[in-house]
Design a protein around this motif. Sequence first.
Motif, short mmCIF file in Angstrom:
data_model
loop_
_atom_site.label_atom_id
_atom_site.label_comp_id
_atom_site.label_asym_id
_atom_site.label_seq_id
_atom_site.Cartn_x
_atom_site.Cartn_y
_atom_site.Cartn_z
N ALA A 79 0.77 -1.25 0.09
CA ALA A 79 0.01 0.03 -0.02
C ALA A 79 0.70 1.40 -0.08
O ALA A 79 0.30 2.28 -0.42
N ASP A 80 2.01 1.09 0.38
CA ASP A 80 3.05 2.43 0.33
C ASP A 80 3.35 2.90 -1.24
O ASP A 80 3.56 1.92 -1.99
N ASP A 81 3.66 3.87 -1.38
CA ASP A 81 4.06 4.71 -2.37
C ASP A 81 5.39 4.36 -3.18
O ASP A 81 5.78 4.40 -4.13
N ALA A 82 6.07 3.59 -2.09
CA ALA A 82 7.51 2.98 -2.52
C ALA A 82 7.39 1.56 -3.16
O ALA A 82 8.32 1.43 -3.95
N ILE A 83 6.07 1.10 -3.36
CA ILE A 83 6.06 -0.35 -3.97
C ILE A 83 5.22 0.22 -5.19
O ILE A 83 3.97 0.38 -5.17
N TYR A 84 5.76 0.01 -6.60
CA TYR A 84 5.00 0.20 -7.61
C TYR A 84 4.04 -0.93 -7.93
O TYR A 84 4.26 -2.08 -7.44
N PRO A 85 3.36 -0.73 -8.82
CA PRO A 85 2.12 -1.68 -9.32
C PRO A 85 2.81 -3.35 -9.68
O PRO A 85 2.47 -4.05 -9.46
N ASN A 86 4.26 -2.93 -10.60
CA ASN A 86 4.70 -4.25 -10.88
C ASN A 86 6.39 -3.85 -10.72
O ASN A 86 6.69 -2.65 -10.75
N GLY A 137 9.52 -14.29 -10.31
CA GLY A 137 10.30 -13.97 -9.29
C GLY A 137 9.97 -13.84 -7.89
O GLY A 137 10.44 -14.09 -6.90
N ALA A 138 8.50 -14.07 -7.85
CA ALA A 138 7.87 -14.36 -6.42
C ALA A 138 7.94 -15.79 -5.96
O ALA A 138 8.25 -15.80 -4.79
N ALA A 139 8.18 -16.83 -6.99
CA ALA A 139 8.42 -18.19 -6.85
C ALA A 139 9.81 -18.25 -6.52
O ALA A 139 10.18 -19.14 -5.32
N ILE A 140 10.71 -17.57 -7.05
CA ILE A 140 12.12 -17.60 -6.53
C ILE A 140 12.12 -17.08 -5.10
O ILE A 140 13.08 -17.46 -4.62
N CYS A 183 2.40 -8.72 -10.25
CA CYS A 183 3.07 -8.92 -9.05
C CYS A 183 2.35 -8.94 -7.79
O CYS A 183 2.65 -9.72 -7.06
N LYS A 184 1.27 -8.44 -7.92
CA LYS A 184 0.29 -8.71 -6.68
C LYS A 184 -0.27 -10.19 -6.73
O LYS A 184 -0.11 -10.93 -5.70
N ARG A 185 -0.83 -10.73 -8.01
CA ARG A 185 -1.57 -11.77 -7.89
C ARG A 185 -0.11 -12.95 -7.79
O ARG A 185 -0.60 -13.99 -7.04
N THR A 186 0.98 -12.83 -8.33
CA THR A 186 1.86 -13.89 -8.18
C THR A 186 2.35 -14.00 -6.80
O THR A 186 2.76 -15.05 -6.35
N GLY A 187 2.40 -12.78 -6.18
CA GLY A 187 3.01 -12.51 -4.97
C GLY A 187 2.09 -13.14 -3.97
O GLY A 187 2.38 -13.95 -2.95
#
Length: 237
Positions: A79-86, A137-140, A183-187
């Motif tokens: 939710a923080d601005d430091a994290i981009y959509p992907n 990268g989420a799996a890694i 990156c949200k779904r895979t995460g």
Amino acid sequence: MARSLGVCLVCGEPLRYFEEAQEVTCEECGRVETGHAVCQAGHYVCDACHRARGVDHVMAVCSVSDERDPIALAQQIMADDAIYPNGPEHHTLVGAVLLTAYRNAGGDLDLGAALAELRRRSLAVPGGTCGYWGCCGAAISAGMYLSIVLGATPMTPEPWGQAARLTSRILGRLADVGGPRCCKRTGFIALEEAAAYTAEELGVAMDLPARTTCSFMARNAECLRTACPFFPQHPSV
């Protein structure tokens, strides 16, 4: 950098992806390297610039959190601005929240040392691995989490296999849902599978919500919407 719908961080235009790497120059730091994507206006931002603030934020939150639920912790950080959509900051985020939730759920772990090692390893994973490597990268990142917890190396028979089993479970589920990147779904998938696997194999039960629901759809131009298992109005709900 602009925060946008998973598009150019400089101007907001959609990205163009190349099958073969081309020489590019980062708009932020001037680094000249080979890359696989520029926006329609020709802008490129390197992985180091893209994820710098996000990785710092992940480490700062995880180092002091008492959260036992990796999904809740991930959503707080996202939710923080430091994290981009992907972006490649998620390659650090997944493993870091798993390490934190594992320790807080009773796992035996020096969290500070583990997070530092996770950071070193995750920064070696470039953006776009989901499409260009055939291994998200989420799996890694989840595999890094488990390898750190188990003390796995290329020469440890059982931990080697356990970490590989986890990443294979995550990748199988990711493949069933399909692309394009989110990156949200895979995460979320990686976190759910890693938490379940940890309870089964290590006996450490992290907390998980009854159902993971995404709240970041408006930030992702490629959102699968009802085809995503985390969409609030998914048909299964």
